[in-house]
Design an enzyme around this catalytic site. Sequence first.
Site, PDB file in Angstrom:
ATOM      1  N   SER A  65     -25.940 -82.935 -48.784  1.00 19.20           N
ATOM      2  CA  SER A  65     -27.008 -83.064 -47.857  1.00 19.20           C
ATOM      3  C   SER A  65     -26.583 -82.822 -46.532  1.00 19.20           C
ATOM      4  O   SER A  65     -25.461 -82.944 -46.137  1.00 19.20           O
ATOM      5  CB  SER A  65     -27.549 -84.667 -47.936  1.00 19.20           C
TER       6      SER A  65
HETATM    7  N1  SAH Z   1     -24.427 -87.247 -52.318  1.00 16.12           N
HETATM    8  C1  SAH Z   1     -24.241 -86.013 -52.907  1.00 16.12           C
HETATM    9  C2  SAH Z   1     -25.570 -85.398 -52.927  1.00 16.12           C
HETATM   10  C3  SAH Z   1     -25.562 -84.367 -54.291  1.00 16.12           C
HETATM   11  S1  SAH Z   1     -27.116 -83.818 -54.800  1.00 16.12           S
HETATM   12  C4  SAH Z   1     -23.459 -85.243 -51.953  1.00 16.12           C
HETATM   13  O1  SAH Z   1     -23.001 -85.831 -50.750  1.00 16.12           O
HETATM   14  O2  SAH Z   1     -22.699 -84.262 -52.178  1.00 16.12           O
HETATM   15  C5  SAH Z   1     -27.610 -84.939 -55.948  1.00 16.12           C
HETATM   16  C6  SAH Z   1     -26.703 -85.079 -57.137  1.00 16.12           C
HETATM   17  O3  SAH Z   1     -27.286 -85.962 -58.200  1.00 16.12           O
HETATM   18  C7  SAH Z   1     -26.426 -83.934 -57.832  1.00 16.12           C
HETATM   19  O4  SAH Z   1     -24.791 -83.836 -58.032  1.00 16.12           O
HETATM   20  C8  SAH Z   1     -26.973 -84.163 -59.217  1.00 16.12           C
HETATM   21  O5  SAH Z   1     -26.061 -83.410 -60.459  1.00 16.12           O
HETATM   22  C9  SAH Z   1     -27.022 -85.489 -59.507  1.00 16.12           C
HETATM   23  N2  SAH Z   1     -28.198 -85.838 -60.554  1.00 16.12           N
HETATM   24  C10 SAH Z   1     -29.317 -85.327 -60.630  1.00 16.12           C
HETATM   25  N3  SAH Z   1     -29.809 -86.149 -61.387  1.00 16.12           N
HETATM   26  C11 SAH Z   1     -28.932 -87.224 -62.010  1.00 16.12           C
HETATM   27  C12 SAH Z   1     -29.121 -88.308 -62.855  1.00 16.12           C
HETATM   28  N4  SAH Z   1     -30.330 -88.440 -63.565  1.00 16.12           N
HETATM   29  N5  SAH Z   1     -27.879 -89.197 -62.764  1.00 16.12           N
HETATM   30  C13 SAH Z   1     -26.929 -89.094 -62.160  1.00 16.12           C
HETATM   31  N6  SAH Z   1     -26.528 -88.027 -61.330  1.00 16.12           N
HETATM   32  C14 SAH Z   1     -27.799 -87.064 -60.909  1.00 16.12           C
END
Ligand code: SAH
Length: 218
Positions: A65
């Site tokens: 993000s």
């Molecule tokens: N906080 C992270 C943002 C990553 S984007 C950062 O700082 O990099 C959101 C993440 O949520 C992705 O890695 C995606 O794979 C994960 N995600 C999506 N659906 C999910 C689920 N049902 N359970 C766990 N993780 C999930």
Amino acid sequence: MESKNEFSQRRQRMVEEQIAARGIRNERVLTAMLKVPRHLFVPEGFVHQAYEDHPLPIGQGQTISQPYIVAVMTEALQVGRQHRVLEIGTGSGYQTALLAELAGMVYTVEIIEELSIRARQILNRLDYRNIRFKIGDGNEGWKEFAPYDRIIVTAAAESIPYALVEQLKEQGRLVAPVGPSGAQSLIFGVKHGQRLVQRSLMSVVFVPLVRGKPSVDS
Ligand code: SAH
């Protein structure tokens, strides 16, 4: 190649110009953002953009993000050393590192194995000892260590998964992007009784929270 000092100057500029200038005042949040080396959490080709004012790809179709959004979510959570925090969507592990700077213990769930493994390697290398990782579907939360003082979701669901409300402590705080692609809001909630009292902080753009197979603790 940029030096460590160069990165720390970029971090300083990021915090001043993108975070503090837009109204984030919490000293602990600002200090954590000055400290965590965000450039280590982005793919090699994007290192030079790590402190810029936008999200970046981290592989597998996922994104880290924008720094300002990370700051808004972290400030809203009001994380203290006494808190146990559940994070859904480990992704790059950058938000996880910030939470580990602020909380007692962080429990982080990621559905894509490769991302979880990579984040774990970086966070171990940075010597964080207060993080536990799980590969699985965050829609189910992480029952084993519930209840949590704080819950943060970093992918957007159509509505807040009920398991997360169940696993939040009374008076606990939750921050999550909610809504369909193109119409998401960042929701802030506090648990009162069995209910989450919610308000919307701003409109946002996040990758979707996907539905996975029932998971096994790792
Ligand atoms: N906080 C992270 C943002 C990553 S984007 C950062 O700082 O990099 C959101 C993440 O949520 C992705 O890695 C995606 O794979 C994960 N995600 C999506 N659906 C999910 C689920 N049902 N359970 C766990 N993780 C999930």
